[in-house]
Design a protein around this motif. Sequence first.
Motif, PDB file in Angstrom:
ATOM      1  N   ALA A 105       2.917 -26.250 -27.363  1.00 38.57           N
ATOM      2  CA  ALA A 105       2.606 -26.634 -25.992  1.00 38.57           C
ATOM      3  C   ALA A 105       1.360 -25.910 -25.479  1.00 38.57           C
ATOM      4  O   ALA A 105       0.521 -26.506 -24.789  1.00 38.57           O
ATOM      5  N   LEU A 106       1.220 -24.620 -25.818  1.00 40.59           N
ATOM      6  CA  LEU A 106       0.041 -23.872 -25.377  1.00 40.59           C
ATOM      7  C   LEU A 106      -1.228 -24.419 -26.018  1.00 40.59           C
ATOM      8  O   LEU A 106      -2.279 -24.507 -25.369  1.00 40.59           O
ATOM      9  N   THR A 107      -1.139 -24.802 -27.293  1.00 39.43           N
ATOM     10  CA  THR A 107      -2.296 -25.388 -27.979  1.00 39.43           C
ATOM     11  C   THR A 107      -2.715 -26.694 -27.307  1.00 39.43           C
ATOM     12  O   THR A 107      -3.904 -26.920 -27.037  1.00 39.43           O
ATOM     13  N   LEU A 108      -1.732 -27.560 -27.028  1.00 32.36           N
ATOM     14  CA  LEU A 108      -2.037 -28.823 -26.353  1.00 32.36           C
ATOM     15  C   LEU A 108      -2.627 -28.567 -24.966  1.00 32.36           C
ATOM     16  O   LEU A 108      -3.592 -29.228 -24.562  1.00 32.36           O
ATOM     17  N   SER A 109      -2.031 -27.615 -24.243  1.00 31.86           N
ATOM     18  CA  SER A 109      -2.525 -27.296 -22.901  1.00 31.86           C
ATOM     19  C   SER A 109      -3.978 -26.840 -22.942  1.00 31.86           C
ATOM     20  O   SER A 109      -4.806 -27.272 -22.122  1.00 31.86           O
ATOM     21  N   THR A 110      -4.301 -25.975 -23.904  1.00 36.24           N
ATOM     22  CA  THR A 110      -5.665 -25.456 -24.016  1.00 36.24           C
ATOM     23  C   THR A 110      -6.645 -26.556 -24.418  1.00 36.24           C
ATOM     24  O   THR A 110      -7.752 -26.660 -23.858  1.00 36.24           O
ATOM     25  N   LEU A 111      -6.245 -27.385 -25.380  1.00 38.05           N
ATOM     26  CA  LEU A 111      -7.122 -28.468 -25.840  1.00 38.05           C
ATOM     27  C   LEU A 111      -7.403 -29.480 -24.740  1.00 38.05           C
ATOM     28  O   LEU A 111      -8.482 -30.090 -24.714  1.00 38.05           O
ATOM     29  N   ILE A 112      -6.452 -29.648 -23.837  1.00 35.54           N
ATOM     30  CA  ILE A 112      -6.658 -30.572 -22.724  1.00 35.54           C
ATOM     31  C   ILE A 112      -7.468 -29.906 -21.611  1.00 35.54           C
ATOM     32  O   ILE A 112      -8.422 -30.480 -21.081  1.00 35.54           O
ATOM     33  N   ALA A 113      -7.091 -28.680 -21.270  1.00 36.35           N
ATOM     34  CA  ALA A 113      -7.622 -28.048 -20.063  1.00 36.35           C
ATOM     35  C   ALA A 113      -9.072 -27.608 -20.201  1.00 36.35           C
ATOM     36  O   ALA A 113      -9.853 -27.753 -19.249  1.00 36.35           O
ATOM     37  N   PHE A 114      -9.439 -27.039 -21.357  1.00 36.70           N
ATOM     38  CA  PHE A 114     -10.794 -26.502 -21.481  1.00 36.70           C
ATOM     39  C   PHE A 114     -11.868 -27.580 -21.300  1.00 36.70           C
ATOM     40  O   PHE A 114     -12.754 -27.414 -20.452  1.00 36.70           O
TER      41      PHE A 114
END
Length: 315
Positions: A105-114
């Motif tokens: 979930a953190l990986t997906l969040s980072t890939l989306i947010a950055f």
Amino acid sequence: MTAFLFQRALSFAISVVVASLVVFVVLEVVPGDPAAFMLGLNAAPDTVAALREQLGLDAPVWMRYLGWIGGIFTGELGTSYTYRVPVAELIAARLWVSVPLAAYALTLSTLIAFPVGILAAARRGSAVDAGVMGGTQLGIAVPNFWFAMLLVLVFSVTLRWFSAGGFPGWDAGAFEGLRALTLPAIALALPQAAILARVMRSALLDTLEEDYIRTARAKGLTRGQALWRHAVRNALIPVLTILGLQFSFLLAGAIIIENVFFLPGLGRLVFQAISARDLIVVRSVVMLLVIAVILVNFLVEIAYSLVDPRLGRRV
């Protein structure tokens, strides 16, 4: 730098001790007797007393605290009242679901947010920026369990691309395991990505107003070049703070999502242990999650000093 690390390590140790006292005391004052709960309302007093002795509940409070906190650091967490197996084994089995789920979930969040946050900062005041801000506001406002139910309805019930719940185990293969965690990870990641994107945008906009960015622009760099070469790295400190807090939240706050998708993780274990009044399991899992939160914050502060070495020299 050495003094900085020593100070943070000492703060970490004190935080763990204080947190352990709080967790232990709070669960001690919770009304009800686990032994009486396990035996039922009609249990004889001598039977309850015998079970309390068997479970070690008749020992003085300070002895039980020392035994428990010592077990935290040695891995001897006692035996579950309900499952009758070592608590360490229960937690170890559930970690293989909760930690990959949080990391996914953190990986997906980072890939989306950055990229979304950087795009909004680069196009400040445009329709793209307005759309990003509106989308992130929606992502923050909508609860993750609603996202979870919507994902199940669309991708499990209608399209049948993913299962609606359950976990096949890593023995079935990494692909099947990640496939089972995809919808829960997306449900956890979307609200966190919205928060992280807004923080990234705000941090970049503040950085772009700094004097050294104006100097770089005066030397001939375009706004995009100044953003990528100078602004992004210097805007990472507040973003690292949110990333650390998000991993802690994703690990400790996935109780609802794990129950929605019937995942055998730490969140579901805590929920079941609370229902069965298995306080030794609740206490140990909560303390483990507290240590994880404190440890992540400790590592984030170390990362600060790597991003900006001046922070380490100020101590």
